[in-house]
Design a protein around this motif. Sequence first.
Motif, PDB file in Angstrom:
ATOM      1  N   GLU A   8       0.897  -1.169  -0.014  1.00  0.00           N
ATOM      2  CA  GLU A   8       0.032  -0.055  -0.005  1.00  0.00           C
ATOM      3  C   GLU A   8       0.982   1.228   0.045  1.00  0.00           C
ATOM      4  O   GLU A   8       0.652   2.280  -0.802  1.00  0.00           O
ATOM      5  CB  GLU A   8      -0.917  -0.048   1.268  1.00  0.00           C
ATOM      6  N   LYS A   9       1.941   1.185   0.859  1.00  0.00           N
ATOM      7  CA  LYS A   9       2.677   2.402   0.834  1.00  0.00           C
ATOM      8  C   LYS A   9       3.598   2.415  -0.403  1.00  0.00           C
ATOM      9  O   LYS A   9       3.753   3.492  -0.929  1.00  0.00           O
ATOM     10  CB  LYS A   9       3.766   2.212   1.979  1.00  0.00           C
ATOM     11  N   THR A  10       3.824   1.667  -1.107  1.00  0.00           N
ATOM     12  CA  THR A  10       4.703   1.415  -2.426  1.00  0.00           C
ATOM     13  C   THR A  10       3.766   2.127  -3.462  1.00  0.00           C
ATOM     14  O   THR A  10       4.353   3.109  -4.073  1.00  0.00           O
ATOM     15  CB  THR A  10       4.988   0.225  -2.857  1.00  0.00           C
ATOM     16  N   LEU A  11       2.417   1.771  -3.540  1.00  0.00           N
ATOM     17  CA  LEU A  11       1.683   2.479  -4.516  1.00  0.00           C
ATOM     18  C   LEU A  11       1.202   3.738  -4.012  1.00  0.00           C
ATOM     19  O   LEU A  11       1.202   4.589  -5.083  1.00  0.00           O
ATOM     20  CB  LEU A  11       0.150   1.593  -4.320  1.00  0.00           C
ATOM     21  N   ILE A  12       0.980   4.159  -2.930  1.00  0.00           N
ATOM     22  CA  ILE A  12       0.840   5.598  -2.563  1.00  0.00           C
ATOM     23  C   ILE A  12       2.078   6.442  -3.136  1.00  0.00           C
ATOM     24  O   ILE A  12       1.996   7.346  -3.709  1.00  0.00           O
ATOM     25  CB  ILE A  12       0.574   5.899  -1.094  1.00  0.00           C
ATOM     26  N   HIS A  13       3.178   6.108  -2.539  1.00  0.00           N
ATOM     27  CA  HIS A  13       4.581   6.626  -2.967  1.00  0.00           C
ATOM     28  C   HIS A  13       4.589   7.064  -4.583  1.00  0.00           C
ATOM     29  O   HIS A  13       4.875   7.754  -4.960  1.00  0.00           O
ATOM     30  CB  HIS A  13       5.702   6.123  -2.587  1.00  0.00           C
ATOM     31  N   PHE A  14       4.395   5.720  -5.267  1.00  0.00           N
ATOM     32  CA  PHE A  14       4.357   5.757  -6.601  1.00  0.00           C
ATOM     33  C   PHE A  14       3.464   6.719  -7.415  1.00  0.00           C
ATOM     34  O   PHE A  14       3.651   7.459  -8.015  1.00  0.00           O
ATOM     35  CB  PHE A  14       3.995   4.534  -7.337  1.00  0.00           C
ATOM     36  N   LEU A  15       2.160   6.687  -6.839  1.00  0.00           N
ATOM     37  CA  LEU A  15       1.215   7.761  -7.285  1.00  0.00           C
ATOM     38  C   LEU A  15       1.425   9.173  -6.798  1.00  0.00           C
ATOM     39  O   LEU A  15       1.364   9.949  -7.769  1.00  0.00           O
ATOM     40  CB  LEU A  15      -0.195   7.628  -6.616  1.00  0.00           C
ATOM     41  N   LEU A  16       2.058   9.416  -5.889  1.00  0.00           N
ATOM     42  CA  LEU A  16       2.548  10.762  -5.348  1.00  0.00           C
ATOM     43  C   LEU A  16       3.629  11.094  -6.711  1.00  0.00           C
ATOM     44  O   LEU A  16       3.687  12.369  -7.099  1.00  0.00           O
ATOM     45  CB  LEU A  16       3.106  10.830  -4.149  1.00  0.00           C
ATOM     46  N   GLN A  17       4.822  10.231  -6.822  1.00  0.00           N
ATOM     47  CA  GLN A  17       5.717  10.585  -7.690  1.00  0.00           C
ATOM     48  C   GLN A  17       5.062  10.871  -9.211  1.00  0.00           C
ATOM     49  O   GLN A  17       5.870  11.489  -9.829  1.00  0.00           O
ATOM     50  CB  GLN A  17       6.711   9.467  -7.678  1.00  0.00           C
ATOM     51  N   ASN A  22       6.711  15.233  -3.542  1.00  0.00           N
ATOM     52  CA  ASN A  22       7.631  14.465  -2.786  1.00  0.00           C
ATOM     53  C   ASN A  22       6.860  13.615  -1.855  1.00  0.00           C
ATOM     54  O   ASN A  22       6.123  14.362  -0.902  1.00  0.00           O
ATOM     55  CB  ASN A  22       8.663  15.633  -2.184  1.00  0.00           C
ATOM     56  N   PRO A  23       7.182  12.443  -1.780  1.00  0.00           N
ATOM     57  CA  PRO A  23       6.260  11.845  -0.601  1.00  0.00           C
ATOM     58  C   PRO A  23       6.543  11.884   0.685  1.00  0.00           C
ATOM     59  O   PRO A  23       5.637  11.901   1.510  1.00  0.00           O
ATOM     60  CB  PRO A  23       6.786  10.042  -0.988  1.00  0.00           C
ATOM     61  N   ASP A  55      -9.604  14.931  -5.467  1.00  0.00           N
ATOM     62  CA  ASP A  55      -8.637  13.724  -6.009  1.00  0.00           C
ATOM     63  C   ASP A  55      -7.333  14.329  -6.108  1.00  0.00           C
ATOM     64  O   ASP A  55      -7.235  15.277  -6.955  1.00  0.00           O
ATOM     65  CB  ASP A  55      -9.193  13.094  -6.784  1.00  0.00           C
ATOM     66  N   LEU A  56      -6.429  13.737  -5.961  1.00  0.00           N
ATOM     67  CA  LEU A  56      -4.761  13.928  -6.245  1.00  0.00           C
ATOM     68  C   LEU A  56      -4.525  13.384  -7.642  1.00  0.00           C
ATOM     69  O   LEU A  56      -4.138  13.958  -8.414  1.00  0.00           O
ATOM     70  CB  LEU A  56      -3.777  13.589  -5.233  1.00  0.00           C
ATOM     71  N   ILE A  57      -5.164  12.099  -7.797  1.00  0.00           N
ATOM     72  CA  ILE A  57      -4.664  11.220  -8.971  1.00  0.00           C
ATOM     73  C   ILE A  57      -5.546  10.114  -8.951  1.00  0.00           C
ATOM     74  O   ILE A  57      -6.141   9.685  -7.865  1.00  0.00           O
ATOM     75  CB  ILE A  57      -3.351  10.831  -8.950  1.00  0.00           C
ATOM     76  N   GLN A  58      -5.870   9.768 -10.202  1.00  0.00           N
ATOM     77  CA  GLN A  58      -6.667   8.433 -10.439  1.00  0.00           C
ATOM     78  C   GLN A  58      -6.111   7.768 -11.512  1.00  0.00           C
ATOM     79  O   GLN A  58      -5.266   8.033 -12.497  1.00  0.00           O
ATOM     80  CB  GLN A  58      -8.072   8.984 -10.920  1.00  0.00           C
ATOM     81  N   ALA A  59      -5.981   6.460 -11.305  1.00  0.00           N
ATOM     82  CA  ALA A  59      -5.483   5.519 -12.137  1.00  0.00           C
ATOM     83  C   ALA A  59      -6.416   4.146 -12.252  1.00  0.00           C
ATOM     84  O   ALA A  59      -7.301   4.221 -11.583  1.00  0.00           O
ATOM     85  CB  ALA A  59      -4.023   5.181 -11.597  1.00  0.00           C
ATOM     86  N   ILE A  71      -8.608   3.423  -9.056  1.00  0.00           N
ATOM     87  CA  ILE A  71      -7.901   3.647  -8.010  1.00  0.00           C
ATOM     88  C   ILE A  71      -7.755   5.333  -7.908  1.00  0.00           C
ATOM     89  O   ILE A  71      -7.400   5.842  -8.618  1.00  0.00           O
ATOM     90  CB  ILE A  71      -6.474   2.980  -7.908  1.00  0.00           C
ATOM     91  N   THR A  72      -8.138   5.862  -6.675  1.00  0.00           N
ATOM     92  CA  THR A  72      -8.121   7.205  -6.534  1.00  0.00           C
ATOM     93  C   THR A  72      -7.313   7.689  -5.474  1.00  0.00           C
ATOM     94  O   THR A  72      -7.624   6.971  -4.191  1.00  0.00           O
ATOM     95  CB  THR A  72      -9.699   7.952  -6.548  1.00  0.00           C
ATOM     96  N   LEU A  73      -6.525   8.602  -5.183  1.00  0.00           N
ATOM     97  CA  LEU A  73      -5.771   9.153  -4.197  1.00  0.00           C
ATOM     98  C   LEU A  73      -6.152  10.417  -3.768  1.00  0.00           C
ATOM     99  O   LEU A  73      -6.397  11.192  -4.565  1.00  0.00           O
ATOM    100  CB  LEU A  73      -4.333   8.976  -4.037  1.00  0.00           C
TER     101      LEU A  73
END
Length: 111
Positions: A8-17, A22-23, A55-59, A71-73
């Motif tokens: 989950e952390k990996t996915l969140i960091h990837f979406l922020l990048q 900056n995560p 929403d910050l980003i959607q994939a 998937i939405t952050l």
Amino acid sequence: MRPIRADEKTLIHFLLQQLHLNPDDYPISELVDEYEGGKMGSISLGGDVNGYDGDLIQAEYVDSDGTPVVITLTKDNQNHLLDLDFWKVDFSKLIDYPRPDQLIFGKTAEA
């Protein structure tokens, strides 16, 4: 509440990048709440649920059964992460948690 998983952390960091953010500017709580008992993978990241600010980003992702998943952050009005939301279009249980290299941006996932 449960500890956040590494995937989950990996996915969140990837979406922020993907947003060139900056995560480190968006700390992730070590404890999360699962929505719907974890059925679809959505989690609350501890932001202000009454302060949803977009929403910050959607994939998209295609689960191993061929069903598209959106998937939405999201963030709150204090600029804290709010949710990592999964919506499987047929409302069935998420089978495989997505890896960053499986995400689709800017086009609709085909079933």
